[in-house]
Design a protein around this motif. Structure first.
Motif, PDB file in Angstrom:
ATOM      1  N   VAL A 116       1.393  -5.760  -6.415  1.00  0.00           N
ATOM      2  CA  VAL A 116       0.767  -4.508  -5.982  1.00  0.00           C
ATOM      3  C   VAL A 116       0.768  -4.418  -4.461  1.00  0.00           C
ATOM      4  O   VAL A 116       1.062  -3.363  -3.881  1.00  0.00           O
ATOM      5  CB  VAL A 116      -0.675  -4.428  -6.516  1.00  0.00           C
ATOM      6  CG1 VAL A 116      -1.387  -3.193  -5.966  1.00  0.00           C
ATOM      7  CG2 VAL A 116      -0.670  -4.396  -8.044  1.00  0.00           C
ATOM      8  N   LEU A 117       0.490  -5.547  -3.826  1.00  0.00           N
ATOM      9  CA  LEU A 117       0.424  -5.559  -2.373  1.00  0.00           C
ATOM     10  C   LEU A 117       1.794  -5.285  -1.743  1.00  0.00           C
ATOM     11  O   LEU A 117       1.919  -4.456  -0.833  1.00  0.00           O
ATOM     12  CB  LEU A 117      -0.110  -6.910  -1.897  1.00  0.00           C
ATOM     13  CG  LEU A 117      -0.267  -7.099  -0.389  1.00  0.00           C
ATOM     14  CD1 LEU A 117      -1.301  -6.133   0.159  1.00  0.00           C
ATOM     15  CD2 LEU A 117      -0.671  -8.545  -0.072  1.00  0.00           C
ATOM     16  N   LEU A 118       2.835  -5.952  -2.256  1.00  0.00           N
ATOM     17  CA  LEU A 118       4.153  -5.863  -1.629  1.00  0.00           C
ATOM     18  C   LEU A 118       4.929  -4.619  -2.047  1.00  0.00           C
ATOM     19  O   LEU A 118       5.695  -4.073  -1.248  1.00  0.00           O
ATOM     20  CB  LEU A 118       4.973  -7.118  -1.969  1.00  0.00           C
ATOM     21  CG  LEU A 118       4.428  -8.446  -1.437  1.00  0.00           C
ATOM     22  CD1 LEU A 118       5.318  -9.599  -1.858  1.00  0.00           C
ATOM     23  CD2 LEU A 118       4.304  -8.411   0.087  1.00  0.00           C
ATOM     24  N   VAL A 119       4.739  -4.176  -3.280  1.00  0.00           N
ATOM     25  CA  VAL A 119       5.542  -3.069  -3.802  1.00  0.00           C
ATOM     26  C   VAL A 119       4.873  -1.716  -3.562  1.00  0.00           C
ATOM     27  O   VAL A 119       5.555  -0.718  -3.286  1.00  0.00           O
ATOM     28  CB  VAL A 119       5.819  -3.264  -5.305  1.00  0.00           C
ATOM     29  CG1 VAL A 119       6.568  -2.077  -5.892  1.00  0.00           C
ATOM     30  CG2 VAL A 119       6.632  -4.541  -5.514  1.00  0.00           C
ATOM     31  N   VAL A 169      -1.929   3.067  -6.802  1.00  0.00           N
ATOM     32  CA  VAL A 169      -2.263   1.655  -6.654  1.00  0.00           C
ATOM     33  C   VAL A 169      -3.221   1.224  -7.764  1.00  0.00           C
ATOM     34  O   VAL A 169      -3.059   0.148  -8.356  1.00  0.00           O
ATOM     35  CB  VAL A 169      -2.880   1.394  -5.268  1.00  0.00           C
ATOM     36  CG1 VAL A 169      -3.357  -0.055  -5.154  1.00  0.00           C
ATOM     37  CG2 VAL A 169      -1.877   1.696  -4.165  1.00  0.00           C
ATOM     38  N   GLU A 170      -4.200   2.066  -8.060  1.00  0.00           N
ATOM     39  CA  GLU A 170      -5.122   1.751  -9.142  1.00  0.00           C
ATOM     40  C   GLU A 170      -4.392   1.712 -10.480  1.00  0.00           C
ATOM     41  O   GLU A 170      -4.690   0.875 -11.345  1.00  0.00           O
ATOM     42  CB  GLU A 170      -6.248   2.779  -9.175  1.00  0.00           C
ATOM     43  CG  GLU A 170      -7.147   2.742  -7.937  1.00  0.00           C
ATOM     44  CD  GLU A 170      -8.237   3.795  -7.988  1.00  0.00           C
ATOM     45  OE1 GLU A 170      -8.186   4.658  -8.898  1.00  0.00           O
ATOM     46  OE2 GLU A 170      -9.139   3.762  -7.131  1.00  0.00           O
ATOM     47  N   ALA A 171      -3.408   2.606 -10.655  1.00  0.00           N
ATOM     48  CA  ALA A 171      -2.619   2.602 -11.897  1.00  0.00           C
ATOM     49  C   ALA A 171      -1.786   1.338 -12.004  1.00  0.00           C
ATOM     50  O   ALA A 171      -1.665   0.750 -13.092  1.00  0.00           O
ATOM     51  CB  ALA A 171      -1.725   3.841 -11.942  1.00  0.00           C
ATOM     52  N   ALA A 172      -1.204   0.892 -10.898  1.00  0.00           N
ATOM     53  CA  ALA A 172      -0.406  -0.332 -10.912  1.00  0.00           C
ATOM     54  C   ALA A 172      -1.276  -1.536 -11.249  1.00  0.00           C
ATOM     55  O   ALA A 172      -0.857  -2.432 -12.000  1.00  0.00           O
ATOM     56  CB  ALA A 172       0.279  -0.528  -9.560  1.00  0.00           C
ATOM     57  N   THR A 173      -2.492  -1.558 -10.725  1.00  0.00           N
ATOM     58  CA  THR A 173      -3.409  -2.658 -11.038  1.00  0.00           C
ATOM     59  C   THR A 173      -3.839  -2.611 -12.497  1.00  0.00           C
ATOM     60  O   THR A 173      -3.913  -3.642 -13.183  1.00  0.00           O
ATOM     61  CB  THR A 173      -4.645  -2.587 -10.115  1.00  0.00           C
ATOM     62  OG1 THR A 173      -4.225  -2.590  -8.749  1.00  0.00           O
ATOM     63  CG2 THR A 173      -5.567  -3.761 -10.371  1.00  0.00           C
ATOM     64  N   PRO A 207       4.633  -0.795   1.518  1.00  0.00           N
ATOM     65  CA  PRO A 207       5.560   0.279   1.913  1.00  0.00           C
ATOM     66  C   PRO A 207       4.864   1.573   2.319  1.00  0.00           C
ATOM     67  O   PRO A 207       5.357   2.297   3.189  1.00  0.00           O
ATOM     68  CB  PRO A 207       6.408   0.482   0.646  1.00  0.00           C
ATOM     69  CG  PRO A 207       6.300  -0.803  -0.102  1.00  0.00           C
ATOM     70  CD  PRO A 207       4.917  -1.287   0.162  1.00  0.00           C
ATOM     71  N   ASN A 208       3.722   1.863   1.697  1.00  0.00           N
ATOM     72  CA  ASN A 208       3.028   3.113   1.994  1.00  0.00           C
ATOM     73  C   ASN A 208       2.083   3.003   3.187  1.00  0.00           C
ATOM     74  O   ASN A 208       1.577   4.024   3.672  1.00  0.00           O
ATOM     75  CB  ASN A 208       2.232   3.564   0.762  1.00  0.00           C
ATOM     76  CG  ASN A 208       3.140   4.019  -0.368  1.00  0.00           C
ATOM     77  OD1 ASN A 208       3.707   5.102  -0.331  1.00  0.00           O
ATOM     78  ND2 ASN A 208       3.296   3.162  -1.381  1.00  0.00           N
ATOM     79  N   ARG A 243      -5.106   1.449  -0.596  1.00  0.00           N
ATOM     80  CA  ARG A 243      -5.466   0.634  -1.755  1.00  0.00           C
ATOM     81  C   ARG A 243      -6.318   1.390  -2.772  1.00  0.00           C
ATOM     82  O   ARG A 243      -6.433   0.964  -3.924  1.00  0.00           O
ATOM     83  CB  ARG A 243      -6.205  -0.622  -1.295  1.00  0.00           C
ATOM     84  CG  ARG A 243      -7.619  -0.392  -0.814  1.00  0.00           C
ATOM     85  CD  ARG A 243      -8.302  -1.688  -0.415  1.00  0.00           C
ATOM     86  NE  ARG A 243      -9.683  -1.454   0.005  1.00  0.00           N
ATOM     87  CZ  ARG A 243     -10.503  -2.403   0.440  1.00  0.00           C
ATOM     88  NH1 ARG A 243     -10.062  -3.646   0.535  1.00  0.00           N
ATOM     89  NH2 ARG A 243     -11.743  -2.110   0.802  1.00  0.00           N
ATOM     90  N   THR A 244      -6.934   2.499  -2.356  1.00  0.00           N
ATOM     91  CA  THR A 244      -7.731   3.303  -3.287  1.00  0.00           C
ATOM     92  C   THR A 244      -6.948   4.492  -3.841  1.00  0.00           C
ATOM     93  O   THR A 244      -7.522   5.323  -4.544  1.00  0.00           O
ATOM     94  CB  THR A 244      -8.996   3.826  -2.577  1.00  0.00           C
ATOM     95  OG1 THR A 244      -8.615   4.592  -1.419  1.00  0.00           O
ATOM     96  CG2 THR A 244      -9.881   2.665  -2.138  1.00  0.00           C
TER      97      THR A 244
END
Length: 296
Positions: free
Chosen positions: A204-207, A191-195, A211-212, A186-187
């Protein structure tokens, strides 16, 4: 020797290596990892026994022949016969379906339940993380077999109830692994870019996160296959699984325990089948984990 000559000499060798047939490469892989090959072949045989038992034996696992009861393994009865004259090989083959179905159901319950708990704890954090992980700690402090026994006692006897009990007992372990992976992912910058781009939290959670973070959890689920087989067989051995005369690996071992001194095959052969299946599952799980680490 000039550079052009060196290239001219070296090029055919590279072309030859590029043209090595795929079958030869596969054969080298088999030779390099024979235990993995044997494990895959054994698990494939187990799947065939579960789905198409008639392809491996034409005998009825419930048909009794008192005239040949307690016959040692021979050409007519590969695994011998039991107290009622039933063919043990046929019972082991037909008992594969119940055992395998219970193990797979247990893995699915543990995987889904543990993944949901781990995702929520790792992604939301705060009080949710603390509460869920403390509950997981309590469950992890209880031996898994004892927890399964407690649950199946409440639910009642039967293969499905045994699978549910084993699956629930494995939720805490999977939740711990999923939570640690989610905290790590999550850090990550993507992920930060998607948020930051305005994506909703569930997307963000599912995509991006799930998966990662799923790799180690899936490997653990593969490793849990052997544990589930052992747990299901243990509960069936204690009488909580399929009721007689239905064949199941654990119940087959239990049936012959009083005659182990005179009829060793009744417990030894089903026990060996369980042991080899567990070892094969663990070998494949280790191979998957090695491949995952190599990719990372």
């Amino acid at each position: 020797m000039t550079e052009t000559t060196q290239l001219a000499i070296g090029r055919p060798a590279s072309l030859v290596s590029d043209r090595v047939p795929g079958g030869a490469t596969a054969l080298r892989g088999v030779v390099a990892r024979p235990t993995l090959t044997l494990a895959v072949l054994w698990l494939a045989l187990v799947v065939v026994a579960a789905l198409l038992p008639g392809a491996l034996t034409h005998l009825d696992p419930l048909a009794a022949e008192p005239a040949v009861k307690l016959t040692a393994p021979d050409a007519a009865h590969w695994f011998g016969t039991d107290q009622l004259g039933r063919d043990l090989y046929a019972r082991v083959v037909h008992g594969t379906a119940l055992t395998l179905q219970a193990a797979i159901l247990a893995i699915l319950i543990g995987l889904v339940g543990g993944s949901v708990v781990g995702l929520l704890a790792g992604f939301v954090g705060g009080v949710v993380d603390t509460v869920l992980m403390r509950v997981a700690d309590v469950l992890l402090a209880i031996p898994s077999l004892l927890l399964s026994l407690t649950i199946v006692t409440v639910l009642g006897f039967g293969t499905v109830n045994v699978a549910v009990a084993v699956g629930v007992a494995s939720i805490a372990t999977i939740a711990r692994i999923m939570r640690s992976e989610v905290v790590r992912v999550r850090t990550a910058p993507y992920v930060e870019a998607a948020t930051a781009n305005g994506n909703r939290w569930w997307r963000v959670l599912l995509v991006h996160v799930l998966p990662n973070a799923a790799g180690p959890v899936l490997v653990l689920a593969a490793l849990e296959f052997g544990t589930a087989i052992l747990a299901v067989s243990s509960l069936s051995f204690l009488g909580y699984g399929a009721q007689p005369p239905a064949p199941e690996w654990g119940s087959l071992v239990s049936t012959g325990r009083d005659l182990i001194a005179t009829s060793w095959w009744l417990t030894t052969i089903p026990g060996l089948v369980i042991a080899v299946t567990v070892l094969a599952g663990n070998r494949v799980a280790r191979a998957l984990d090695t491949e995952r680490r190599a990719v990372r």
